[in-house]
Write a protein that holds these residues in place. Structure first.
Motif: not given
Length: 97
Positions: A5-12, A70-78
């Protein structure tokens, strides 16, 4: 919070920080974004809030090409961070100060 969870939180946080910085440069009236997640229901529980200075700038953003970018950018970065969302619009909320 578990180690994964911590890894995901940092990546997010890193992915959303990049999105926030780019959006601030491109969209007048955009103030910040924040996120919320319940890791027991992850990734379905992820919610990202984009905040604007007033309703007028929010409405303009919603109807502009910047919104979809912004949505596309957000989705690709996530996705690059290992967070796959089927429909990003279900995870995004827009608000004003």
């Amino acid at each position: 919070m578990r180690k994964t969870d911590k890894k995901y939180d940092k990546a997010i946080r890193e992915a959303l920080t990049e999105v926030c910085e780019l959006t601030m440069e491109k969209v007048e009236g955009f103030e910040w974004l924040t996120h919320e997640v319940n890791y027991q229901r992850f990734p379905q529980s992820l919610t990202v809030r984009l905040m604007f200075k007033d309703r007028q700038t929010l409405a303009s953003f919603e109807q502009s090409d910047d919104y979809q970018r912004a949505l596309d950018d957000m989705q690709s970065r996530l996705a690059a961070a290992g967070v796959t969302l089927k429909n990003i619009t279900r995870h995004v909320q827009l608000g004003t100060l």
